[in-house]
Design a protein around this motif. Structure first.
Motif, PDB file in Angstrom:
ATOM      1  N   GLY A 398       0.810  -1.215   0.000  1.00 20.98           N
ATOM      2  CA  GLY A 398       0.000   0.000   0.000  1.00 20.98           C
ATOM      3  C   GLY A 398       0.840   1.259   0.000  1.00 20.98           C
ATOM      4  N   GLU A 399       2.043   1.193   0.588  1.00 20.47           N
ATOM      5  CA  GLU A 399       2.936   2.356   0.637  1.00 20.47           C
ATOM      6  C   GLU A 399       3.747   2.517  -0.649  1.00 20.47           C
ATOM      7  N   ILE A 400       4.039   1.387  -1.322  1.00 25.07           N
ATOM      8  CA  ILE A 400       4.945   1.419  -2.475  1.00 25.07           C
ATOM      9  C   ILE A 400       4.216   1.479  -3.808  1.00 25.07           C
ATOM     10  N   ALA A 401       3.200   0.643  -3.971  1.00 22.13           N
ATOM     11  CA  ALA A 401       2.541   0.507  -5.278  1.00 22.13           C
ATOM     12  C   ALA A 401       1.425   1.535  -5.425  1.00 22.13           C
ATOM     13  N   PRO A 402       1.233   2.070  -6.619  1.00 21.99           N
ATOM     14  CA  PRO A 402       0.109   2.997  -6.849  1.00 21.99           C
ATOM     15  C   PRO A 402      -1.211   2.235  -6.834  1.00 21.99           C
ATOM     16  N   PRO A 403      -2.295   2.927  -6.599  1.00 18.44           N
ATOM     17  CA  PRO A 403      -3.606   2.255  -6.612  1.00 18.44           C
ATOM     18  C   PRO A 403      -3.877   1.622  -7.967  1.00 18.44           C
ATOM     19  N   GLY A 404      -4.711   0.558  -7.941  1.00 13.03           N
ATOM     20  CA  GLY A 404      -5.039  -0.148  -9.165  1.00 13.03           C
ATOM     21  C   GLY A 404      -3.994  -1.197  -9.483  1.00 13.03           C
ATOM     22  N   GLY A 405      -4.143  -1.865 -10.590  1.00 13.21           N
ATOM     23  CA  GLY A 405      -3.162  -2.838 -11.046  1.00 13.21           C
ATOM     24  C   GLY A 405      -2.923  -3.954 -10.046  1.00 13.21           C
ATOM     25  N   CYS A 406      -1.643  -4.212  -9.756  1.00 16.23           N
ATOM     26  CA  CYS A 406      -1.294  -5.343  -8.888  1.00 16.23           C
ATOM     27  C   CYS A 406      -1.771  -5.136  -7.456  1.00 16.23           C
ATOM     28  N   ALA A 407      -1.875  -3.858  -7.024  1.00 13.77           N
ATOM     29  CA  ALA A 407      -2.358  -3.600  -5.669  1.00 13.77           C
ATOM     30  C   ALA A 407      -3.806  -4.057  -5.523  1.00 13.77           C
ATOM     31  N   ASP A 408      -4.618  -3.763  -6.518  1.00 15.82           N
ATOM     32  CA  ASP A 408      -6.013  -4.206  -6.486  1.00 15.82           C
ATOM     33  C   ASP A 408      -6.100  -5.731  -6.605  1.00 15.82           C
ATOM     34  N   ALA A 409      -5.231  -6.308  -7.435  1.00 14.43           N
ATOM     35  CA  ALA A 409      -5.225  -7.770  -7.586  1.00 14.43           C
ATOM     36  C   ALA A 409      -4.896  -8.443  -6.268  1.00 14.43           C
ATOM     37  N   TRP A 410      -3.917  -7.868  -5.534  1.00 18.64           N
ATOM     38  CA  TRP A 410      -3.547  -8.454  -4.239  1.00 18.64           C
ATOM     39  C   TRP A 410      -4.679  -8.284  -3.227  1.00 18.64           C
TER      40      TRP A 410
END
Length: 423
Positions: A398-410
């Protein structure tokens, strides 16, 4: 007599790609690691299992098969051989019964024609075989309260058996050795489950029993476990002192495998103090010393079942994560996973979660999420350390990756895991 084929075993063998001959060879090797004596199976033995002619393999063979497959006997289509009823009673109830019987006997006096029971090496062998089952459970699940309690109860069983009759000094020492082996496994399960107060209680009992057994290998295990316990508790000075006791035992000068394990665990302790150079030096020495070991030398079941180069890589992975050396941690993570034995489900889950963190800290978010998704849902649910690692991974993502993409997948993956009981 009609017999149904063991469809569960056949299905698993097809899934894993084992022929009867291949599985016989693999089980023989695992039996050798667990007992110190190679198994005697061939392809016809496995065909007997597949056809249902053999309802359940022998205990050592079954423990080896569970280690290899990562599945329980029931999941493989086997029904364990029943044990005598006294062994199925809760330990507290059994001890109470024995105590009552002893009081009654004291009141009326023993029958003059009844000879006292003689505890022998056959009793020791039966107790030690149950230790192989505990080791198998630990590698499948790890950290479970049930494993801890089962191991502690078996330690009490060994002592109760020893108190039930007379024994030679050799038998007595061996039975104390079995009891302390179980108690040290209970200690490890508590450490792995982060129940440190319980682990310290098991340690105190184990240390007392170890002195009675006179077994230096089990003394090493207890003190080495203590070093790991204090390291996980964030007390590196005590961790180093405990591990120094283990490394100072004479068997570390005689057997390179024990010396190597002591060095590898000291490398992890150096990392906990922030000493990067000392940690790297210790891991290098651990590998070098291990290469000098004689693979044919008889060693304890618990050591044979887990220690090799992949364990050094596992400890190095953990150490370099704590040092913030992400690239080096990732390299050790890949090596560890490539070398882990098939039955080491608990170790594979831990290493996979750590590898994902090392990749994430190098800003490889998509790769890290793909790696983290390889952690089995059961490990996330049942293993406290894995659950904690995945929680930290989620926070850092949550601190490193931007919203959407792999963050949403995780996030979606975690929600699906939660629906299946994984926190």
């Amino acid at each position: 007599m009609d017999r149904a084929p063991n469809r569960a075993l056949v299905a698993w063998m097809q899934e894993a790609g084992y022929s009867s001959a291949d599985l016989a060879e693999e089980v023989n090797r695992a039996v050798g690691e667990l007992t110190g004596r190679p198994g005697g199976l061939d392809d016809s033995s496995i065909r007997g299992w597949r056809s249902g002619r053999v309802k359940c393999p022998k205990s050592a063979q079954l423990a080896a098969l569970e280690l290899i497959s990562g599945r329980t006997a029931a999941a493989l289509g086997f029904v364990r051989r029943s044990r005598p009823a006294p062994h199925q009673e809760p330990p507290v109830k059994r001890r109470a019964f024995l105590s009552s019987a002893a009081l009654a006997a004291a009141a009326v006096g023993p029958p003059p024609t009844v000879a006292p029971r003689r505890v022998g090496m056959a009793d020791v062998a039966r107790i030690q075989q149950r230790f192989a089952d505990v080791i198998a459970s630990d590698h499948r699940h790890g950290g479970q309260l049930g494993i801890e309690r089962h191991a502690a109860a078996l330690a009490d069983d060994a002592l109760t058996l020893l108190d039930s009759g007379s024994a030679t000094q050799r038998v007595r020492a061996s039975m104390y050795g079995s009891a302390v082996s179980f108690r040290s496994s209970a200690m490890w399960a508590a450490i792995d489950g982060r129940r440190f107060a319980d682990a310290r209680n098991h340690m105190r009992v184990a240390q007392e029993l170890a002195e009675l057994s006179g077994d230096s290998t089990i003394k090493f295990r207890i003190w080495s476990h203590a070093g790991t316990m204090y390291r996980h508790m964030g007390r590196p000075a005590e961790a180093a002192a405990a591990n120094d006791v283990a490394r100072g035992l004479s068997l570390c000068r005689k057997d390179p495998v024990f010396a190597s394990l002591g060095l590898a665990r000291h490398g992890a302790i150096h990392a906990a103090t922030g000493d990067r150079q000392a940690a790297r030096r210790a891991f290098g020495q651990a590998e070098e010393v291990l290469r000098r070991a004689d693979p044919g030398e008889p060693r304890p079941v618990w050591l044979n079942a887990f220690y090799d180069v992949s364990e050094i890589d596992s400890l190095a992975l953990s150490a370099h994560l704590s040092l913030g050396d992400w690239a080096r941690a990732e390299a050790h993570g890949h090596r560890c996973l490539a070398g882990l034995r098939p039955y080491m489900a608990r170790s594979r889950a831990i290493a996979t979660a750590r590898l994902a963190r090392a990749q994430l800290e190098q800003r490889e978010a998509e790769t890290a999420v793909s790696t983290a998704m390889l952690v089995p849902a059961a490990a996330g649910a049942g293993h406290p350390r894995v659950a904690r690692m995945l929680g930290r991974f989620t926070d850092r993502l949550g601190e490193i990756a931007p919203p959407g993409g792999c963050a949403d997948a995780w996030r979606s993956h975690r929600e699906r895991m939660a629906e299946r009981g994984v926190r």
